[in-house]
Design a protein around this motif. Structure first.
Motif, short mmCIF file in Angstrom:
data_model
loop_
_atom_site.label_atom_id
_atom_site.label_comp_id
_atom_site.label_asym_id
_atom_site.label_seq_id
_atom_site.Cartn_x
_atom_site.Cartn_y
_atom_site.Cartn_z
N HIS A 3 0.81 -1.21 0.00
CA HIS A 3 0.00 0.00 0.00
C HIS A 3 0.85 1.27 0.00
N ASP A 4 1.98 1.24 0.69
CA ASP A 4 2.89 2.39 0.67
C ASP A 4 4.20 1.99 1.30
N LEU A 5 5.19 2.86 1.13
CA LEU A 5 6.50 2.71 1.79
C LEU A 5 6.74 3.94 2.66
N THR A 21 0.01 -2.70 -6.23
CA THR A 21 0.06 -1.46 -5.46
C THR A 21 -1.25 -0.70 -5.70
N SER A 36 -1.35 2.68 -6.12
CA SER A 36 -1.11 3.92 -6.88
C SER A 36 0.15 3.79 -7.71
N THR A 75 3.24 4.52 -5.50
CA THR A 75 3.83 3.42 -4.74
C THR A 75 4.56 2.45 -5.66
N LYS A 76 4.05 2.24 -6.86
CA LYS A 76 4.76 1.40 -7.82
C LYS A 76 6.15 1.97 -8.11
N ASP A 99 7.85 3.94 -6.24
CA ASP A 99 8.63 3.80 -5.02
C ASP A 99 9.32 2.43 -4.95
N GLY A 153 0.01 6.50 0.55
CA GLY A 153 0.14 5.62 -0.62
C GLY A 153 -1.06 5.73 -1.52
N SER A 185 3.22 13.00 -2.14
CA SER A 185 3.06 11.57 -2.45
C SER A 185 1.93 11.30 -3.45
N ALA A 186 1.03 10.35 -3.14
CA ALA A 186 0.04 9.91 -4.12
C ALA A 186 -1.22 10.75 -4.15
#
Length: 388
Positions: A121-123, A156, A158, A161-162, A164, A297, A318-319
């Protein structure tokens, strides 16, 4: 024709279901619930072994093809995460022999040889490690790249996030699908009379700005509080309230300190965790959603508010701009509470702007649905199963 026992055996997908918690569904739990309900009910010819880490609520057993398994201990601490994923899960997977292990929470089992499909989902911990408990941050930073490398495929929510995953962990782009998030059908406009009832319940009929989410530093709640206080001071009164809907997560001391120092703290309402039905009503009755997080994310409350016809204020980080498209008021610097305040004033004083954002929000929300997300996940699952 004689059918062997091996040929007659139904296909089996094992699922990490540990975030399906009774009355406690948040981001990952809601993603798991919404998508797996669709996928399991659309595929009655396939069995799904749901792996819980505690007693499971019956509402998450979506059909006769969902077979629950409880693996103790409850995995809510780094040491127990390791025990659960590297010992309990691989033992059961070896016994069950599923065609696929689906893990929607960013964790997987390095010791298992079962093909794995994982959702990241996120980093956020890579970008804001200081906002995560130290032992948790250490666990994430050590294991997350290993999980991403080990999984056969990754979804992912978004493009952000991909990217990332590609840049930070050198994961090949073709190994990653973007499936997005969806909107529960409860999130929709409600009649004015019902809105008045909701405002009576929460704010004594005053209009209100809304924040939705767990309370921790990444959500930038301190600056939202300061912005609201500055909003009231600039107008010389409190013509609206601020409603904060979410549980206390971690590192909330700063939020508490800021709140105590506010001039208009009596105009701030903390609801605690709300169920989906309550969130839908409170989002549909808000003057605007203020979602100026430092990092997301995705940010599901953004599209849920838009589906309700509620204007949205986001940050440029971010997203969030990707998710909101052209349908939100963007704060360029979420560290500057005066920028957030100014966005609040624009929404409050410019009804034409608010109406315009509502129209754009309805259109943007059409891009997202849990059915679409579930379809994309299932397409990947089928592809992975066919390769085994």
């Amino acid at each position: 024709m004689i059918v062997s026992q091996a040929q007659a055996k139904r296909p089996l997908i094992a699922v990490n279901a540990r975030f399906l918690l009774h009355n406690k569904l948040e981001g990952i739990g809601r993603f798991t619930h919404e998508t797996l309900k669709i996928i399991t009910q659309a595929n009655p010819h396939i069995d799904f072994a749901f792996l819980f880490d505690r007693a499971y609520p019956p509402q998450f057993i979506y059909g006769k093809n969902v077979i629950p398994h409880v693996l103790y201990p409850p995995a809510r601490h780094p040491v127990l995460w390791y025990t659960w994923f590297e010992w309990r899960v691989p033992y059961l997977l070896k016994k069950l022999k599923p065609q696929l292990f689906f893990s929607p929470d960013g964790y997987c089992s390095l010791r298992s040889k079962t093909p794995t499909y994982m959702v990241v989902h996120d980093l956020a911990f890579e970008h804001l490690p200081q906002q995560v408990p130290p032992l948790v941050a250490k666990y994430y930073r050590y294991f997350s790249p290993k999980f991403a490398t080990h999984a056969q495929h990754i979804a992912t929510v978004s493009q952000f996030t991909k990217l990332d995953l590609v840049t930070k962990y050198q994961i090949p782009e073709q190994k990653i699908s973007v499936v997005g998030n969806g909107i529960n059908t409860l999130f929709k406009p409600i009649p004015k009379a019902q809105q008045q009832q909701i405002r009576l319940q929460y704010t004594n009929q005053k209009p209100y700005f809304l924040f939705v989410g767990a309370l921790h530093p990444r959500k930038n709640i301190g600056n939202i509080l300061l912005a609201f206080d500055a909003f009231c001071k600039q107008l010389g009164q409190a013509p609206a309230k601020l409603v904060i809907a979410g549980r206390q997560a971690w590192q909330t001391q700063d939020i508490t300190q800021i709140y105590q120092q506010l001039t208009y703290k009596d105009e701030v309402v903390f609801t605690g965790h709300l169920q989906t039905e309550q969130l839908a009503d409170i989002a549909a009755s808000a003057m605007a959603l203020v979602y100026t997080s430092f990092f997301e994310g995705f940010g599901v409350p953004i599209i849920e508010a838009m589906a309700c016809g509620t204007p949205v204020i986001i940050s440029s980080r971010s997203a969030m701009p990707e998710v909101a498209g052209n349908a939100a008021l963007i704060v360029q610097n979420p560290n500057d509470y005066n920028e957030i305040k100014q966005a609040m004033i624009q929404i409050f004083q410019q009804p034409n702007l608010a109406n315009h954002l509502t129209i754009l929000g309805f259109e943007n929300a059409k891009r997202y649905s849990w059915q679409k997300t579930a379809n994309l996940l299932w397409a990947d699952m089928e592809n992975l199963i066919n390769k085994t």
